[in-house]
Design a protein around this motif. Structure first.
Motif, PDB file in Angstrom:
ATOM      1  N   UNK A  49       0.810  -1.222   0.000  1.00 24.64           N
ATOM      2  CA  UNK A  49       0.000   0.000   0.000  1.00 24.64           C
ATOM      3  C   UNK A  49       0.835   1.260   0.000  1.00 24.64           C
ATOM      4  N   UNK A  50       2.134   1.078   0.060  1.00 27.42           N
ATOM      5  CA  UNK A  50       3.088   2.136  -0.243  1.00 27.42           C
ATOM      6  C   UNK A  50       4.427   1.453  -0.486  1.00 27.42           C
ATOM      7  N   UNK A  51       5.120   1.779  -1.566  1.00 27.76           N
ATOM      8  CA  UNK A  51       6.356   1.054  -1.890  1.00 27.76           C
ATOM      9  C   UNK A  51       7.571   1.607  -1.147  1.00 27.76           C
ATOM     10  N   UNK A  83      -1.270   4.184   5.190  1.00 28.88           N
ATOM     11  CA  UNK A  83      -0.214   4.987   5.811  1.00 28.88           C
ATOM     12  C   UNK A  83      -0.644   6.408   6.138  1.00 28.88           C
ATOM     13  N   UNK A  84      -1.415   7.035   5.250  1.00 28.98           N
ATOM     14  CA  UNK A  84      -1.829   8.418   5.511  1.00 28.98           C
ATOM     15  C   UNK A  84      -2.751   8.512   6.713  1.00 28.98           C
ATOM     16  N   UNK A 138       4.249   9.021  -0.312  1.00 27.31           N
ATOM     17  CA  UNK A 138       4.279  10.306   0.371  1.00 27.31           C
ATOM     18  C   UNK A 138       5.663  10.609   0.928  1.00 27.31           C
ATOM     19  N   UNK A 139       6.692  10.081   0.290  1.00 29.76           N
ATOM     20  CA  UNK A 139       8.038  10.157   0.860  1.00 29.76           C
ATOM     21  C   UNK A 139       8.990  10.867  -0.098  1.00 29.76           C
ATOM     22  N   UNK A 140      10.288  10.537   0.002  1.00 30.06           N
ATOM     23  CA  UNK A 140      11.289  11.172  -0.838  1.00 30.06           C
ATOM     24  C   UNK A 140      11.096  10.761  -2.298  1.00 30.06           C
TER      25      UNK A 140
END
Length: 534
Positions: free
Chosen positions: A69-71, A86-87, A412-414
């Motif tokens: 759900x987020x890599x 995650x959010x 939602x990261x780098x």
């Protein structure tokens, strides 16, 4: 598991119709890091050498379209353990602390009577390094502090020290020893010994007229995560030409896919692109590392068989995300493309619990927690996921198809400066990020994701439907504000904690009270496991 054995209102497993007693099974979750589904024989890779994982797949349930759900490691694992996006957790990236107040599957199963243990890696950030596990038998391999906080306000040509770096590809090759090998060898050893200890605990309980507790053990390895540095014996299993080159190494057009170009620039691939020999060496090392993980899976299964535990144990094999491995000029994860976002999801267990077969209904790591709760006969919990046991049942009965469930992926990261959202429905994958062109891929017609059809009039209704679904779930402007505010808070905290006397959040295991340091007479009496143990 057949339909009459499942109580759908609370997730419990009911006794079979013949009246036989069903006790909650032991559960072993084996998680690798960055192990792509497409690099396993069970998922059709003819070059892979993964006989132990493939055997579990042949005898169990295989979900062909399983996604993270987020890599990215830490938020993917926090999401997996809670069944929450995650959010919603506020776990946006690898520098985000995971709140102790969030119930995990370890909390739920522990509350239902399970002994819960974590062996190895889970990339918990923050002071709580257990999150519901009664025991944690090793350290983690990476720091638990707020060290890896992205900065969306930072000019993109200014790189943070901890970014993924292209050197992992250029330096790939055999290592006699490495931090990752040392860690995973310890995880494997502790895993096998913990299985012994669970049999010892059962022997003690039976001798005292008590009911033995079922156990949940999560064994989590760092391989095949970069750096790609496998042992010699696993490297030698592959000859020259055994491993195919990337099918589509060409970098996408920056006008249509700026995210891929940001990822390349972040890691330095825009300045130094590996040649074919370096690509082949890195892929060789990766496949060897996957084979190394497969050996550990085989040892765990053999230990379960030797101890007589297989008849009442469910084994689940999965990963936190995949690896691009040079496809589209990308390496590592952080991309919504299939090689990065898909994970293996294999469930092996007794026939009355696990319905053998291959399933095409999309699932995600959100579905792991409700699956474990159903297996453990624990009350259902609020979660974004569904039990994969029920999904398999319903697909087999013709009640579900690939269009029946959406999978949402956040990033939602780098490597981005705005929230990136992906939704998978049936064969369609829609990707949106403010400031970037929308992308839509028809995975049935274009499984390699080479043709963006977001502007194709033939797909206008699909785009409208998928964008509309994301709009009902997210306010992107608010989410962006939340991410930026979180980054600012954590950067301040991290800077403050680095001044004066520093105290790490890293887990430091307690000394083990075994041999003659603990309960000497119990150790002598119940510590031996006879060959007839069952």
């Amino acid at each position: 598991m057949t339909e009459e054995h499942v109580s759908h209102h609370d997730g419990t497993v009911s006794p079979p119709a013949d009246g036989a007693t069903v006790s909650p099974p032991n559960i072993v979750v084996i998680q690798a890091d960055q192990m792509a589904a497409q690099a396993l024989g069970a998922y059709g890779d003819e070059a892979a050498k993964t006989p132990h994982i493939d055997a579990l797949a042949a005898e169990g349930a295989v979900f062909d379209r399983a996604y993270c759900n987020t890599p990215l490691c830490a938020p993917s694992r926090a999401s997996m353990m809670t069944g929450t996006m995650p959010s919603e957790l506020g776990c946006f990236d690898n520098g985000d602390d995971f709140a102790s107040s969030e119930p995990t599957f370890a909390h739920h199963l522990r509350n239902a009577g399970y002994h819960t243990a974590l062996v190895g890696r889970m990339h918990f950030i923050g002071a709580d390094q257990h999150h519901g596990f009664e025991e944690r038998l090793t350290t983690d391999v990476y720091p638990a502090d707020l060290d890896m906080v992205p900065d969306w306000d930072l000019p993109f040509d200014q790189k943070l020290q901890w970014y993924h770096d292209a050197e992992a590809v250029f330096d790939a090759g055999v290592s006699e020893a490495s931090v990752q090998q040392d860690f995973d060898d310890e995880v494997a050893f502790r895993t096998l010994r913990h299985l012994n200890d669970r049999v010892r605990a059962r022997q003690w309980a039976e001798a005292h007229g008590e009911q033995a507790r079922p156990f949940l053990m999560v064994s989590s390895f760092i391989h095949p995560h970069d750096p790609y540095e496998p042992p010699q014996e696993h490297w030698d299993r592959f000859g020259d030409g055994d491993i195919p080159d990337p099918a589509h190494p060409e970098v996408p057009d920056p006008a249509s896919d700026p995210h891929s170009h940001r990822l390349r620039a972040m890691s330095g691939f825009d300045l130094r692109d590996p040649g074919i020999d370096e690509v082949r060496r890195a892929r060789h090392a990766y496949y060897a590392a996957v084979s190394y993980i497969d050996d550990h899976v085989g040892r765990i299964r053999a230990q379960l068989e030797k101890l007589g535990l297989m008849d009442n144990t469910v084994i689940i094999v999965t990963s936190d995300h995949g690896d691009m491995l040079g496809e589209k000029g990308l390496w590592y994860k952080m991309s919504p493309y299939e090689q990065s976002a898909r994970v293996p999801m294999i469930i092996h267990g007794p026939e009355h619990l696990v319905q053998k077969g291959r399933y095409r209904t999309p699932v995600s790591l959100l579905d792991l927690m409700p699956t474990l709760l159903q297996l453990g006969q624990a009350p259902a919990a609020e979660t974004r996921g569904d039990s994969m046991l029920e999904i398999a049942q319903k697909e087999a009965a013709g009640e579900l198809d690939p269009y029946s469930r959406d999978v949402v992926i956040e990033y939602l990261a780098e490597g981005t400066v705005r929230p990136q959202l992906t939704i998978v429905r049936g064969p369609h994958k829609f990707i949106t990020c403010p400031g970037d062109p929308d992308q839509l891929f028809d995975l049935q017609a274009d499984p390699d994701e080479l043709r963006n059809v977001a502007d194709d009039p033939a797909y206008a209704d699909v785009v409208t439907a998928l964008r509309g679904e994301l709009d009902t779930r997210y306010d992107l402007a608010t989410l962006e504000d939340q991410v930026r505010a979180s980054q600012r808070r954590r950067r301040l905290v991290a800077e403050a904690l680095s001044k004066g006397q520093a105290r790490s959040f890293d887990f430091d295991p307690d000394p083990e009270q075994r041999y003659v340091r603990g309960d000497f007479w119990s150790a002598l009496k119940y510590g031996t496991i006879r060959r007839s143990a069952s």
